[in-house]
Design an enzyme around this catalytic site. Structure first.
Site, PDB file in Angstrom:
ATOM      1  N   TYR A 183      -4.919   2.562  -9.184  1.00  0.00           N
ATOM      2  CA  TYR A 183      -5.831   3.687  -9.408  1.00  0.00           C
ATOM      3  C   TYR A 183      -6.199   3.722 -10.889  1.00  0.00           C
ATOM      4  O   TYR A 183      -5.392   3.320 -11.743  1.00  0.00           O
ATOM      5  CB  TYR A 183      -5.137   4.994  -8.968  1.00  0.00           C
ATOM      6  CG  TYR A 183      -5.973   6.240  -9.123  1.00  0.00           C
ATOM      7  CD1 TYR A 183      -7.307   6.257  -8.736  1.00  0.00           C
ATOM      8  CD2 TYR A 183      -5.422   7.395  -9.672  1.00  0.00           C
ATOM      9  CE1 TYR A 183      -8.069   7.403  -8.884  1.00  0.00           C
ATOM     10  CE2 TYR A 183      -6.182   8.545  -9.818  1.00  0.00           C
ATOM     11  CZ  TYR A 183      -7.510   8.536  -9.426  1.00  0.00           C
ATOM     12  OH  TYR A 183      -8.258   9.663  -9.584  1.00  0.00           O
ATOM     13  N   TYR A 240      -2.114  13.482 -12.730  1.00  0.00           N
ATOM     14  CA  TYR A 240      -1.488  12.296 -12.112  1.00  0.00           C
ATOM     15  C   TYR A 240      -0.313  11.913 -13.001  1.00  0.00           C
ATOM     16  O   TYR A 240      -0.386  11.002 -13.818  1.00  0.00           O
ATOM     17  CB  TYR A 240      -2.524  11.175 -12.017  1.00  0.00           C
ATOM     18  CG  TYR A 240      -2.158  10.036 -11.085  1.00  0.00           C
ATOM     19  CD1 TYR A 240      -2.321  10.172  -9.709  1.00  0.00           C
ATOM     20  CD2 TYR A 240      -1.695   8.824 -11.579  1.00  0.00           C
ATOM     21  CE1 TYR A 240      -2.010   9.121  -8.856  1.00  0.00           C
ATOM     22  CE2 TYR A 240      -1.391   7.772 -10.726  1.00  0.00           C
ATOM     23  CZ  TYR A 240      -1.553   7.930  -9.365  1.00  0.00           C
ATOM     24  OH  TYR A 240      -1.261   6.879  -8.520  1.00  0.00           O
ATOM     25  N   LEU A 257      -2.483  -1.779  -4.282  1.00  0.00           N
ATOM     26  CA  LEU A 257      -3.494  -0.743  -4.505  1.00  0.00           C
ATOM     27  C   LEU A 257      -3.194   0.008  -5.787  1.00  0.00           C
ATOM     28  O   LEU A 257      -2.101   0.557  -5.934  1.00  0.00           O
ATOM     29  CB  LEU A 257      -3.469   0.256  -3.340  1.00  0.00           C
ATOM     30  CG  LEU A 257      -4.260  -0.017  -2.065  1.00  0.00           C
ATOM     31  CD1 LEU A 257      -5.747  -0.049  -2.348  1.00  0.00           C
ATOM     32  CD2 LEU A 257      -3.856  -1.298  -1.396  1.00  0.00           C
ATOM     33  N   SER A 290       0.854  -1.192   0.000  1.00  0.00           N
ATOM     34  CA  SER A 290       0.000   0.000   0.000  1.00  0.00           C
ATOM     35  C   SER A 290       0.885   1.236   0.000  1.00  0.00           C
ATOM     36  O   SER A 290       0.873   2.030   0.939  1.00  0.00           O
ATOM     37  CB  SER A 290      -0.924  -0.012   1.227  1.00  0.00           C
ATOM     38  OG  SER A 290      -1.797   1.104   1.166  1.00  0.00           O
ATOM     39  N   LEU A 291       1.684   1.361  -1.033  1.00  0.00           N
ATOM     40  CA  LEU A 291       2.643   2.467  -1.075  1.00  0.00           C
ATOM     41  C   LEU A 291       2.899   2.887  -2.516  1.00  0.00           C
ATOM     42  O   LEU A 291       2.751   2.100  -3.447  1.00  0.00           O
ATOM     43  CB  LEU A 291       3.955   2.047  -0.401  1.00  0.00           C
ATOM     44  CG  LEU A 291       4.697   0.851  -0.997  1.00  0.00           C
ATOM     45  CD1 LEU A 291       5.836   1.302  -1.905  1.00  0.00           C
ATOM     46  CD2 LEU A 291       5.227  -0.033   0.112  1.00  0.00           C
TER      47      LEU A 291
HETATM   48  P1  NAD Z   1      -0.611   6.915   2.235  1.00  0.00           P
HETATM   49  O1  NAD Z   1       0.104   8.200   2.391  1.00  0.00           O
HETATM   50  O2  NAD Z   1      -1.420   6.422   3.394  1.00  0.00           O
HETATM   51  O3  NAD Z   1       0.358   5.710   1.853  1.00  0.00           O
HETATM   52  C1  NAD Z   1       1.510   5.815   1.091  1.00  0.00           C
HETATM   53  C2  NAD Z   1       2.621   5.218   1.938  1.00  0.00           C
HETATM   54  O4  NAD Z   1       3.740   4.938   1.121  1.00  0.00           O
HETATM   55  C3  NAD Z   1       3.105   6.153   3.044  1.00  0.00           C
HETATM   56  O5  NAD Z   1       2.988   5.499   4.300  1.00  0.00           O
HETATM   57  C4  NAD Z   1       4.578   6.378   2.700  1.00  0.00           C
HETATM   58  O6  NAD Z   1       5.382   6.509   3.846  1.00  0.00           O
HETATM   59  C5  NAD Z   1       4.859   5.084   1.945  1.00  0.00           C
HETATM   60  N1  NAD Z   1       6.066   5.109   1.117  1.00  0.00           N
HETATM   61  C6  NAD Z   1       6.459   6.009   0.178  1.00  0.00           C
HETATM   62  N2  NAD Z   1       7.625   5.641  -0.363  1.00  0.00           N
HETATM   63  C7  NAD Z   1       7.983   4.471   0.241  1.00  0.00           C
HETATM   64  C8  NAD Z   1       9.103   3.597   0.134  1.00  0.00           C
HETATM   65  N3  NAD Z   1      10.101   3.842  -0.710  1.00  0.00           N
HETATM   66  N4  NAD Z   1       9.154   2.495   0.928  1.00  0.00           N
HETATM   67  C9  NAD Z   1       8.158   2.231   1.807  1.00  0.00           C
HETATM   68  N5  NAD Z   1       7.061   3.021   1.953  1.00  0.00           N
HETATM   69  C10 NAD Z   1       6.993   4.120   1.180  1.00  0.00           C
HETATM   70  O7  NAD Z   1      -1.496   7.082   0.923  1.00  0.00           O
HETATM   71  P2  NAD Z   1      -2.563   6.159   0.186  1.00  0.00           P
HETATM   72  O8  NAD Z   1      -3.232   7.083  -0.776  1.00  0.00           O
HETATM   73  O9  NAD Z   1      -3.382   5.378   1.140  1.00  0.00           O
HETATM   74  O10 NAD Z   1      -1.646   5.199  -0.683  1.00  0.00           O
HETATM   75  C11 NAD Z   1      -1.640   3.789  -0.562  1.00  0.00           C
HETATM   76  C12 NAD Z   1      -1.776   3.160  -1.939  1.00  0.00           C
HETATM   77  O11 NAD Z   1      -3.088   3.437  -2.436  1.00  0.00           O
HETATM   78  C13 NAD Z   1      -0.806   3.709  -2.995  1.00  0.00           C
HETATM   79  O12 NAD Z   1      -0.380   2.661  -3.828  1.00  0.00           O
HETATM   80  C14 NAD Z   1      -1.692   4.665  -3.785  1.00  0.00           C
HETATM   81  O13 NAD Z   1      -1.224   4.898  -5.095  1.00  0.00           O
HETATM   82  C15 NAD Z   1      -2.982   3.870  -3.774  1.00  0.00           C
HETATM   83  N6  NAD Z   1      -4.180   4.610  -4.172  1.00  0.00           N
HETATM   84  C16 NAD Z   1      -4.495   5.783  -3.551  1.00  0.00           C
HETATM   85  C17 NAD Z   1      -5.637   6.477  -3.941  1.00  0.00           C
HETATM   86  C18 NAD Z   1      -6.027   7.766  -3.246  1.00  0.00           C
HETATM   87  O14 NAD Z   1      -6.836   8.523  -3.793  1.00  0.00           O
HETATM   88  N7  NAD Z   1      -5.513   8.033  -2.056  1.00  0.00           N
HETATM   89  C19 NAD Z   1      -6.479   5.960  -4.936  1.00  0.00           C
HETATM   90  C20 NAD Z   1      -6.131   4.752  -5.546  1.00  0.00           C
HETATM   91  C21 NAD Z   1      -4.981   4.089  -5.151  1.00  0.00           C
END
Ligand code: NAD
Length: 294
Positions: free
Chosen positions: A180, A190, A178, A128-129
């Site tokens: 998008y 994006y 996760l 989830s990152l």
């Molecule tokens: P979030 O900020 O909760 O999570 C992102 C996490 O990635 C953070 O905890 C950050 O510290 C971590 N991170 C970044 N670089 C890293 C690395 N090199 N090693 C380890 N951890 C790292 O945000 P989120 O939006 O919940 O994101 C989680 C996933 O959901 C991502 O893949 C994001 O693309 C996806 N997503 C998000 C959305 C949205 O609208 N928020 C929509 C669809 C998909």
């Protein structure tokens, strides 16, 4: 009665550093279903996150429906940019935020879990990152370095997780990432190669499902989530606009919640999801089916 029961299972959720994102909601849903949960936290965010937890600042979010409090079994400092210790540049290894943590690479955390918890210690692994240093740049203005960085952190890291955690997991394990809609449709804003990273993540889900299925009997899926104002998404700069636009144009005209994504993740990880692999599941109130803005 059918219920989601993950009693006796252990999960590793990579990408949890606060209580606002999908990783936290998934960790909580897995715990609600009875799993023990370890999380992986990016070293630059590790001290802030553990301090918030220690000071009780996240207690309201940590409350489970049973009345108990969510407890992470382990919080591993984890950097998905590095596959092995040797891949971490010395300057990073010696820097303030990394020095005390040792081997924070994908292989390092897998080895640490094997050493501390034993063979077959994990059943569920969640990616989830994401990170793309040039996410605010249109693709036409994205450098090779920025593009490859987005791909490395946000897509290859999932391949690396499956490679290294696959052998550690009990047969029938569940991998989840996760994604998008920007991986298949154009979402202006994006940028920086992040849309390409999501396309790669979704394609890799299919290929990894085949390979990990045949090799270990594990399943590999991804959830295509609707927009959520997480820390990462808020940093991109137009998340409120995306939430409002998606809400207005979806079959179910509501914003998604992180809880809904967490519940789908728990279902996928459970025996009830045993038939799903290689799938992209949309948790987006149906927005992806629309072909005309309202
Ligand atoms: P979030 O900020 O909760 O999570 C992102 C996490 O990635 C953070 O905890 C950050 O510290 C971590 N991170 C970044 N670089 C890293 C690395 N090199 N090693 C380890 N951890 C790292 O945000 P989120 O939006 O919940 O994101 C989680 C996933 O959901 C991502 O893949 C994001 O693309 C996806 N997503 C998000 C959305 C949205 O609208 N928020 C929509 C669809 C998909």
């Amino acid at each position: 009665m059918l219920s989601i029961d993950l009693t006796g299972k252990r999960a590793f959720v990579a990408g949890v550093a606060d209580d606002a994102g999908f990783g936290f909601a998934i960790a909580k849903a897995l715990a609600e279903a009875g799993a023990r949960v370890c999380v992986g936290t990016w070293p630059p965010a590790f001290n802030i996150f553990t301090t918030l937890l220690r000071r009780g600042k996240l207690d309201a979010s940590m409350a489970l429906s049973s009345g108990e409090k969510l407890e992470f079994e382990h919080i591993y400092p984890f950097d998905a940019d590095f596959d092995t210790l040797a891949d971490i540049p010395e300057a990073t290894r010696e820097s303030k935020r990394y020095k005390e943590h040792g081997d924070v690479s994908v292989a390092g955390v897998a080895e640490r879990m094997r050493a501390e918890l034993g063979e077959g210690c994990v059943d569920v692994v969640v990616h989830s990152l994401a990170n793309g240093p040039e996410v605010k740049n249109p693709l036409l203005e994205t450098s090779r370095k920025g593009y490859l960085s987005a791909l490395g952190t946000s897509a290859y890291s999932n391949v690396s997780l499956v490679q290294r955690f696959g052998p550690l997991m009990n047969r029938g394990g569940s991998f989840l990432s996760l994604t998008y809609l920007a991986g298949e449709r154009v979402i202006p804003g994006y940028g920086g190669g992040m849309s390409s990273a999501k396309a790669a993540l979704e394609n890799d889900t299919r290929v990894l499902a085949y390979e990990a299925g045949r090799r270990w009997g594990h399943r590999v899926n991804c959830i295509s989530a609707g927009p959520l104002a997480s820390r990462a998404a808020s940093a991109i700069g137009f998340i409120q606009e995306m939430i409002e636009y998606t809400r207005a144009n979806s079959p179910l005209p509501e914003a998604i919640t992180a809880l809904e994504v967490g519940a789908t993740a728990a279902f996928l990880a459970s025996p009830l999801g045993a038939g799903f692999t290689g799938a992209t599941l949309y948790v987006d109130k149906g927005y992806h089916v629309m072909g005309k803005a309202l």
